[in-house]
Design an enzyme around this catalytic site. Structure first.
Site, PDB file in Angstrom:
ATOM      1  N   GLU A 174       0.500  -1.109   0.281  1.00  0.00           N
ATOM      2  CA  GLU A 174       0.378   0.461   0.080  1.00  0.00           C
ATOM      3  C   GLU A 174       1.129   1.927   0.219  1.00  0.00           C
ATOM      4  O   GLU A 174       2.242   0.928   0.157  1.00  0.00           O
ATOM      5  CB  GLU A 174      -0.702   0.062   1.102  1.00  0.00           C
ATOM      6  CG  GLU A 174      -2.211  -0.857   1.178  1.00  0.00           C
ATOM      7  CD  GLU A 174      -2.813  -0.963   2.463  1.00  0.00           C
ATOM      8  OE1 GLU A 174      -3.612  -1.157   2.212  1.00  0.00           O
ATOM      9  OE2 GLU A 174      -2.541  -0.126   3.231  1.00  0.00           O
TER      10      GLU A 174
ATOM     11  N   HIS B 202      -8.592  10.867   2.270  1.00  0.00           N
ATOM     12  CA  HIS B 202      -8.704   9.786   1.779  1.00  0.00           C
ATOM     13  C   HIS B 202      -8.690   9.954   0.675  1.00  0.00           C
ATOM     14  O   HIS B 202      -9.405  10.662   0.016  1.00  0.00           O
ATOM     15  CB  HIS B 202      -9.216   7.986   1.914  1.00  0.00           C
ATOM     16  CG  HIS B 202      -8.475   6.583   1.053  1.00  0.00           C
ATOM     17  ND1 HIS B 202      -8.647   6.358   0.240  1.00  0.00           N
ATOM     18  CD2 HIS B 202      -7.888   5.920   2.258  1.00  0.00           C
ATOM     19  CE1 HIS B 202      -8.076   5.611   0.096  1.00  0.00           C
ATOM     20  NE2 HIS B 202      -7.597   4.496   1.300  1.00  0.00           N
TER      21      HIS B 202
ATOM     22  N   ARG C 158      -0.627   8.874   1.193  1.00  0.00           N
ATOM     23  CA  ARG C 158      -1.830   9.756   1.640  1.00  0.00           C
ATOM     24  C   ARG C 158      -2.417  11.378   1.045  1.00  0.00           C
ATOM     25  O   ARG C 158      -3.141  11.587   0.353  1.00  0.00           O
ATOM     26  CB  ARG C 158      -2.903   9.810   2.846  1.00  0.00           C
ATOM     27  CG  ARG C 158      -3.373   7.664   2.702  1.00  0.00           C
ATOM     28  CD  ARG C 158      -3.679   7.273   3.060  1.00  0.00           C
ATOM     29  NE  ARG C 158      -4.335   5.679   3.400  1.00  0.00           N
ATOM     30  CZ  ARG C 158      -4.774   4.861   4.229  1.00  0.00           C
ATOM     31  NH1 ARG C 158      -5.493   5.845   5.619  1.00  0.00           N
ATOM     32  NH2 ARG C 158      -4.767   3.747   3.891  1.00  0.00           N
TER      33      ARG C 158
ATOM     34  N   HIS D  52     -11.053  11.022   6.521  1.00  0.00           N
ATOM     35  CA  HIS D  52     -10.598   9.434   6.568  1.00  0.00           C
ATOM     36  C   HIS D  52     -10.676   9.164   7.935  1.00  0.00           C
ATOM     37  O   HIS D  52     -11.017   8.338   8.573  1.00  0.00           O
ATOM     38  CB  HIS D  52      -9.882   9.085   5.962  1.00  0.00           C
ATOM     39  CG  HIS D  52      -9.385   7.894   5.711  1.00  0.00           C
ATOM     40  ND1 HIS D  52     -10.272   6.762   5.432  1.00  0.00           N
ATOM     41  CD2 HIS D  52      -8.815   6.980   6.519  1.00  0.00           C
ATOM     42  CE1 HIS D  52      -9.741   5.683   5.658  1.00  0.00           C
ATOM     43  NE2 HIS D  52      -8.863   5.142   5.888  1.00  0.00           N
TER      44      HIS D  52
ATOM     45  N   ARG E  66      -1.153   9.373   8.620  1.00  0.00           N
ATOM     46  CA  ARG E  66      -0.990   8.314   9.258  1.00  0.00           C
ATOM     47  C   ARG E  66      -0.446   7.761   8.162  1.00  0.00           C
ATOM     48  O   ARG E  66      -1.582   7.542   6.747  1.00  0.00           O
ATOM     49  CB  ARG E  66      -2.039   7.384   9.669  1.00  0.00           C
ATOM     50  CG  ARG E  66      -2.004   6.382   9.849  1.00  0.00           C
ATOM     51  CD  ARG E  66      -3.639   6.086  10.669  1.00  0.00           C
ATOM     52  NE  ARG E  66      -4.919   5.801   9.277  1.00  0.00           N
ATOM     53  CZ  ARG E  66      -5.042   4.804   8.995  1.00  0.00           C
ATOM     54  NH1 ARG E  66      -4.087   4.110   8.433  1.00  0.00           N
ATOM     55  NH2 ARG E  66      -6.096   5.158   8.138  1.00  0.00           N
TER      56      ARG E  66
END
Length: 503
Positions: free
Chosen positions: A109, A223, A271, A332, A367
């Protein structure tokens, strides 16, 4: 009606369940919830570095994604204790996806240098983690209760000694030796979020009212790929970034790749980077979404890995297998929260916080993907250990209730926060937000919104998921945390705290 227990845990997501499980054998625990929180909706997985993957590499990726603003001591705890917590979860019955040789299947990811994301049901990891923890908790005899916590109870010595719970038309007082907040983030303080409607910052408002401080509230993560359904608000389906990990790419309205040349990891950049590029593309093109193109991925892989995403796309008449799908950023995750030590203790005696509602510093200013379930597992156990070893003594003094007022105009509050404190911010807009929030009372949603605005106004630089167009670069003069507390009139005040630890 009054009940008495050792510990009240508020919140039934991964952090609250992990805390309650860790305490079940030694303490009389009551788990309170007003829903299951965000955990069942988490798609991606649990990040875990083991075997040939060095936890220090995981720590490095976490700090890079966090814009160098992480508490590295707590990050070490996260990455080193994580595999053990994951193994315990498997022993409790969690069923994760496995490769043909029987080993855990791991994927890539955004922000990760290696494939270290363990997943379940393809893209239904949160649901499986939640199921396994719930099942394990049911075997312990821990008490549970559904209801909204509307206030904390504080003794005349300043210790939290219980809670007030609203269940229908009744209000129940529960006396306790410690209270643990595990209520999640602030998702529905914004108009559009990937979080369920019950996640709206109530725990943060409770803590502020009790005299606790919050930190890093400006770091609200968006997000980059929520499914664009045409709805302007509410909970939006998430399109896990593991789809991009398998090879999907983002395209603008003209078919051009958005992330090509924008970051060394392109579509797998952290992100905050991807969300800013998507927002800038939408603003440039005057569009309300961009496209995620997964047509290069084998259909069998998409069917096996992403059944949840496939179903969400089908509900709006789009076929992930053969068509580009519309996506747009949505709120998010809150990277900051209630200020705690590494064992979850706040600066109010008897009050603890864990999970997204807490600021352990492991996320820094942004994050890293799939570190949220991991945080709940690791720090839930750390809070349980601390309370097992050193539960505060009962306070027999007089007490008073800190009631949590209901919001007068929640939709107005959500609109203000969305308009002025989204991906793109500036001083004029933040000042306008403060002015517009002023007449809207001191309910929980307004309190949370004011805290975000106060922190974002104070921080005059950009880093991680806090980006100000009037201060577009990181400035070492702001290498400090922004701490928010309420004054005697329940209005937020800010101060700076040297960046070294969240202590």
């Amino acid at each position: 009606m009054t009940r008495t227990v050792d510990v009240v845990v508020i919140g039934a997501g991964v952090a609250g369940l992990s805390t309650a499980l860790g305490l079940a054998a030694t303490r009389d625990v009551l788990l309170l919830s007003a829903g299951d929180g965000s955990t069942p909706w988490a798609q991606g997985g649990v990040s875990a570095a083991y075997g040939e993957d060095d936890p220090l590499d995981h720590a490095r990726d976490t700090d890079i994604a966090g814009a160098g603003f992480c508490d590295l001591r707590n990050v070490r705890a996260l990455v080193e204790e994580g595999p053990q917590r994951l193994a315990e979860l498997i022993a409790q019955g969690a069923r994760f996806d496995r490769d043909d040789d029987g080993s855990l299947s791991r994927t890539l990811e955004g922000g990760h240098g290696r494939s270290r994301i363990v997943h379940a049901g393809g893209d239904a990891t949160g649901a499986e983690v939640h199921r396994a923890l719930r099942s394990a908790l049911q075997l312990t005899g821990v008490q549970t209760m559904d209801g909204r916590t509307i206030g904390l109870i504080k003794s005349d010595s300043g210790r939290i000694v219980g809670v007030l719970v609203e269940t229908g038309t009744e209000i129940t007082r529960i006396d306790a030796r410690a209270v643990v907040l595990a209520t999640g983030g602030v998702g529905n303080a914004y108009l559009a979020s990937t979080n369920p409607p019950t996640v709206r910052g109530d725990g943060i408002a409770l803590a502020l009212r009790a005299g606790a401080s919050v930190v890093d509230m400006e770091f609200v993560q968006f997000h980059p790929t929520a499914l664009f359904t045409g709805e302007t608000g509410g909970q939006l389906p998430l399109v896990t970034e593991a789809v991009r990990g398998e090879g999907a790419v983002l395209r603008d309205m003209h078919g051009r790749r958005i992330m090509a040349g924008r970051h060394p990891r392109a579509d797998l950049a952290p992100r905050d980077v991807v969300a800013r590029e998507v927002e800038a593309t939408m603003r440039r093109d005057g569009s309300d979404h961009v496209w995620l193109d997964a047509t290069s991925i084998a259909p069998d892989v998409l069917r096996q890995r992403f059944p949840t995403v496939l179903a969400s796309c089908a509900r709006i008449g789009v076929d992930l297998l053969s068509e580009q799908i519309p996506v747009a950023p949505a709120e998010h995750f809150l990277c900051g929260g209630i200020r705690t030590d590494r064992d979850g203790a706040t600066d109010v005696p008897g009050l603890y916080a864990v999970g997204e509602v807490a600021a352990t510093g492991v996320h820094g200013a942004n994050r890293l993907a799939s570190n949220s379930l991991l945080e709940g597992l690791v720090f839930g156990r750390r809070v349980a250990t601390a309370l097992t070893l050193d539960l505060p003594a009962t306070d027999h003094g007089h007490s008073h209730e800190l009631a949590l007022n209901h919001d007068r105009e929640p939709e107005r509050v959500r609109a203000i926060l969305t308009k002025y404190a989204g991906i793109r911010r500036d001083g004029a807009g933040l000042n306008a937000a403060a002015d517009e929030l002023e007449p809207l009372g001191t309910g929980p949603l307004a309190t949370v919104a004011r805290s975000v605005i106060a922190a974002a106004t104070t921080r005059q630089d950009s880093r991680g998921c806090h980006w100000r167009s009037d201060y577009p670069h990181s400035d070492e003069r702001w290498d400090e945390h922004i701490v928010v507390r309420l004054d005697k009139d329940d209005r937020p005040t800010t101060r700076q705290l040297l960046h070294a630890t969240t202590q």
